[in-house]
Design a protein around this motif. Sequence first.
Motif, PDB file in Angstrom:
ATOM      1  N   ASN A 343       0.779  -1.069   0.174  1.00  0.00           N
ATOM      2  CA  ASN A 343       0.039  -0.072  -0.092  1.00  0.00           C
ATOM      3  C   ASN A 343       0.918   1.225  -0.028  1.00  0.00           C
ATOM      4  OD1 ASN A 343      -2.570  -1.386   0.115  1.00  0.00           O
ATOM      5  ND2 ASN A 343      -2.336  -1.592   2.224  1.00  0.00           N
ATOM      6  N   VAL A 344       1.681   1.529  -1.087  1.00  0.00           N
ATOM      7  CA  VAL A 344       2.437   2.575  -1.161  1.00  0.00           C
ATOM      8  C   VAL A 344       1.932   3.424  -2.110  1.00  0.00           C
ATOM      9  CG1 VAL A 344       4.822   3.547  -1.704  1.00  0.00           C
ATOM     10  CG2 VAL A 344       4.760   1.195  -0.713  1.00  0.00           C
ATOM     11  N   PRO A 345       1.516   4.818  -1.603  1.00  0.00           N
ATOM     12  CA  PRO A 345       0.827   5.805  -2.767  1.00  0.00           C
ATOM     13  C   PRO A 345       1.771   6.393  -3.371  1.00  0.00           C
ATOM     14  CG  PRO A 345       0.707   6.610  -0.399  1.00  0.00           C
ATOM     15  CD  PRO A 345       1.356   5.297  -0.308  1.00  0.00           C
ATOM     16  N   ILE A 346       1.638   6.754  -4.762  1.00  0.00           N
ATOM     17  CA  ILE A 346       2.510   7.312  -5.581  1.00  0.00           C
ATOM     18  C   ILE A 346       2.446   8.655  -5.852  1.00  0.00           C
ATOM     19  CG2 ILE A 346       3.470   7.096  -8.145  1.00  0.00           C
ATOM     20  CD1 ILE A 346       4.261   4.942  -6.297  1.00  0.00           C
ATOM     21  N   VAL A 347       3.373   9.367  -5.820  1.00  0.00           N
ATOM     22  CA  VAL A 347       3.458  10.861  -6.394  1.00  0.00           C
ATOM     23  C   VAL A 347       4.344  10.945  -7.564  1.00  0.00           C
ATOM     24  CG1 VAL A 347       2.966  11.886  -4.210  1.00  0.00           C
ATOM     25  CG2 VAL A 347       5.376  11.559  -4.678  1.00  0.00           C
ATOM     26  N   GLN A 367       6.116  18.554   0.055  1.00  0.00           N
ATOM     27  CA  GLN A 367       5.206  19.009   0.957  1.00  0.00           C
ATOM     28  C   GLN A 367       4.076  18.489   0.630  1.00  0.00           C
ATOM     29  OE1 GLN A 367       5.171  23.424   0.495  1.00  0.00           O
ATOM     30  NE2 GLN A 367       3.789  23.547   2.058  1.00  0.00           N
ATOM     31  N   GLN A 368       3.609  18.448  -0.737  1.00  0.00           N
ATOM     32  CA  GLN A 368       2.366  17.932  -1.249  1.00  0.00           C
ATOM     33  C   GLN A 368       2.030  16.768  -0.743  1.00  0.00           C
ATOM     34  OE1 GLN A 368       2.104  17.299  -5.397  1.00  0.00           O
ATOM     35  NE2 GLN A 368      -0.125  17.612  -5.519  1.00  0.00           N
ATOM     36  N   ALA A 369       3.134  15.848  -0.988  1.00  0.00           N
ATOM     37  CA  ALA A 369       3.049  14.287  -0.592  1.00  0.00           C
ATOM     38  C   ALA A 369       2.822  14.280   1.114  1.00  0.00           C
ATOM     39  CB  ALA A 369       4.157  13.351  -1.087  1.00  0.00           C
ATOM     40  N   SER A 370       3.608  15.102   1.691  1.00  0.00           N
ATOM     41  CA  SER A 370       3.239  14.745   3.371  1.00  0.00           C
ATOM     42  C   SER A 370       1.988  15.174   3.717  1.00  0.00           C
ATOM     43  CB  SER A 370       4.661  15.582   3.849  1.00  0.00           C
ATOM     44  OG  SER A 370       5.696  15.238   3.741  1.00  0.00           O
ATOM     45  N   GLN A 371       1.511  16.243   2.858  1.00  0.00           N
ATOM     46  CA  GLN A 371       0.219  16.305   3.648  1.00  0.00           C
ATOM     47  C   GLN A 371      -0.911  15.732   3.021  1.00  0.00           C
ATOM     48  OE1 GLN A 371      -0.154  20.442   1.275  1.00  0.00           O
ATOM     49  NE2 GLN A 371       0.770  21.596   2.855  1.00  0.00           N
ATOM     50  N   LEU A 372      -0.808  15.030   1.830  1.00  0.00           N
ATOM     51  CA  LEU A 372      -1.839  14.018   1.474  1.00  0.00           C
ATOM     52  C   LEU A 372      -1.561  12.606   2.281  1.00  0.00           C
ATOM     53  CD1 LEU A 372      -1.298  14.264  -2.573  1.00  0.00           C
ATOM     54  CD2 LEU A 372      -3.414  14.677  -0.925  1.00  0.00           C
ATOM     55  N   THR A 379       6.562   3.246   5.011  1.00  0.00           N
ATOM     56  CA  THR A 379       6.683   3.666   3.609  1.00  0.00           C
ATOM     57  C   THR A 379       5.665   4.694   3.154  1.00  0.00           C
ATOM     58  OG1 THR A 379       7.473   1.422   3.152  1.00  0.00           O
ATOM     59  CG2 THR A 379       7.231   2.786   1.261  1.00  0.00           C
ATOM     60  N   PRO A 380       5.810   5.911   3.559  1.00  0.00           N
ATOM     61  CA  PRO A 380       4.770   7.093   3.355  1.00  0.00           C
ATOM     62  C   PRO A 380       4.343   7.052   1.901  1.00  0.00           C
ATOM     63  CG  PRO A 380       6.781   8.020   3.954  1.00  0.00           C
ATOM     64  CD  PRO A 380       7.153   6.607   4.202  1.00  0.00           C
ATOM     65  N   PHE A 381       5.136   7.130   0.860  1.00  0.00           N
ATOM     66  CA  PHE A 381       4.847   7.317  -0.356  1.00  0.00           C
ATOM     67  C   PHE A 381       6.158   7.031  -1.275  1.00  0.00           C
ATOM     68  CE2 PHE A 381       6.138  11.535   1.288  1.00  0.00           C
ATOM     69  CZ  PHE A 381       6.922  12.061   0.372  1.00  0.00           C
ATOM     70  N   GLY A 382       5.640   6.853  -2.522  1.00  0.00           N
ATOM     71  CA  GLY A 382       6.913   6.559  -3.465  1.00  0.00           C
ATOM     72  C   GLY A 382       6.825   7.477  -4.586  1.00  0.00           C
ATOM     73  N   ILE A 383       8.015   7.775  -5.086  1.00  0.00           N
ATOM     74  CA  ILE A 383       8.006   8.867  -6.173  1.00  0.00           C
ATOM     75  C   ILE A 383       8.355   8.232  -7.505  1.00  0.00           C
ATOM     76  CG2 ILE A 383       9.593  10.913  -6.949  1.00  0.00           C
ATOM     77  CD1 ILE A 383      10.332  11.115  -3.796  1.00  0.00           C
ATOM     78  N   ALA A 384       7.427   8.373  -8.466  1.00  0.00           N
ATOM     79  CA  ALA A 384       7.643   7.985  -9.741  1.00  0.00           C
ATOM     80  C   ALA A 384       8.348   9.190 -10.588  1.00  0.00           C
ATOM     81  CB  ALA A 384       6.318   7.677 -10.511  1.00  0.00           C
ATOM     82  N   LEU A 385       9.581   8.882 -11.028  1.00  0.00           N
ATOM     83  CA  LEU A 385      10.167   9.923 -12.042  1.00  0.00           C
ATOM     84  C   LEU A 385      10.221   9.707 -13.371  1.00  0.00           C
ATOM     85  CD1 LEU A 385      13.686   9.816 -10.046  1.00  0.00           C
ATOM     86  CD2 LEU A 385      11.899  11.357  -9.734  1.00  0.00           C
TER      87      LEU A 385
END
Length: 488
Positions: A343-347, A367-372, A379-385
């Motif tokens: 369950n890792v949300p993606i930004v 900042q946006q991801a931390s607020q969401l 594993t708070p969120f993942g980053i898709a580059l």
Amino acid sequence: MKETHLMSVGLDIGTCTTKLVVSRLTLAERGSSYTISRDEITERKLLYESPIHRTPLIDPITLDAAQLTEFLEAELATAGVELADIGSGAVIMTGETATKTNAEALLHRLAEQAGAFVVATAGSDLEAIMAGKGSGAAWRSQTLQNTVANMDIGGGTANIAWFRNGIPIATVTFHMGGSVIRLQADGTVTYVSSAIQRWLDEQGMLMVPGQIVDIPELRELTCRMARAVGQFVAGSPDKAGNELLLLGQRPNQLPQADEWTLSGGIAELLSRPAIMELAEVTTYDDIGPLLAQAIQEMWTELGFPLVKAGHMQRATVIGAGLQSVELSGSTIHVDAGTLPIRNVPIVKLHIQQEPVRLATALKDLFQQASQLYGTSNQTPFGIALTTEQEQSYTYKHLQVLASQLIPPLTSHFTHQHTIVILCDQDMAKALGQLLSLGCQGSPRIVCLDGISLNFGDYIDLGELIGNRTIPIIVKTLLFPNEISEVRL
């Protein structure tokens, strides 16, 4: 060509029924001496389908955890599968089952019990997509290069997914199912779902527990319900309060389908003769048989071309067990002790070859991801580059990218966190090593490529296979309004 096998389990706990499938995925290494090889799923084979069981309830709002656990253990034993054999799959709760008081806790308990990597998930968007894949609608749209809509109708809800050339492009869910109204053999109503009460009021139709109804009344109700849903997807959402059956947000616009397929328990009833007696209606103590007949009549009336689905009643569970898994690329980096992850949300962040403004963009993104999503999870969120595909990224470019990523990673997260970085080019191993070296385990790094993701997707990562690839479930949620990625 070296092959590896992965055992996958799908478990669907629906409003009325529960079923399980066991599948075997064949993984093969592909590539030549001139290209970077990667593993691909070359075959998806269904090995076992359980009988269809009634979903056990202690009372109308509580699932029977003990019986569901026994069901899982017994069916795996019948299939000849040990828990240690399971490498992937999905446990999902569909329809009204997901609203039971103990649903979430039980979902995760079953997921943990069913193996090292079985994802627990719920949500009408994903249910619709899985059912569309399991029914064959996604495959059909890819083969014919057209748009196919699949409606999966169960006890409490009807989930619709549209596929264009094999890709899901829209979903919508309605409170329409066989068990939204339950009744006894003499026509006495025993249950009316609260989800359809406003719609019933709008229609001026009285339907309450204890009331005795006949076939004409039930036929009128099911025809109105089927017509309301049909008119909504045909583009007349405001007609006669049709949107009152909608579950969730109202979509801005829905696609037109070249073909429709129907799946779920209600679809299985389509081939039955026309219903004449009340006893035929109440075969399952609900309105399911009449609703199936009404849907077929309304879809014909509205001019929706119907083709037979490859799988009907087991479409969702087959989609969960057979079609939910993808593989990462082979150029990956994984810090020790990080997998599996659920369950890792993606930004999403788009980078250019010379990321002059990368530091500012990263600050905004974090900042946006931390607020969401916060930072309390491991594993708070993942980053898709995403990158400029026509340009190649040298090691020097990756050093610059890593130098910009490391400060926000180390300032936002600790050694208790794991950060997942996903790349759209074959650079995950080198970038992951640079990030791991710079972060020194605070946070830990998982960096991989080969998976296409969007902002708002969730992913689950399994254990390494052959020390070179990772099984991944991408849980795509389709939103009525597109969410943009952060770009430089």
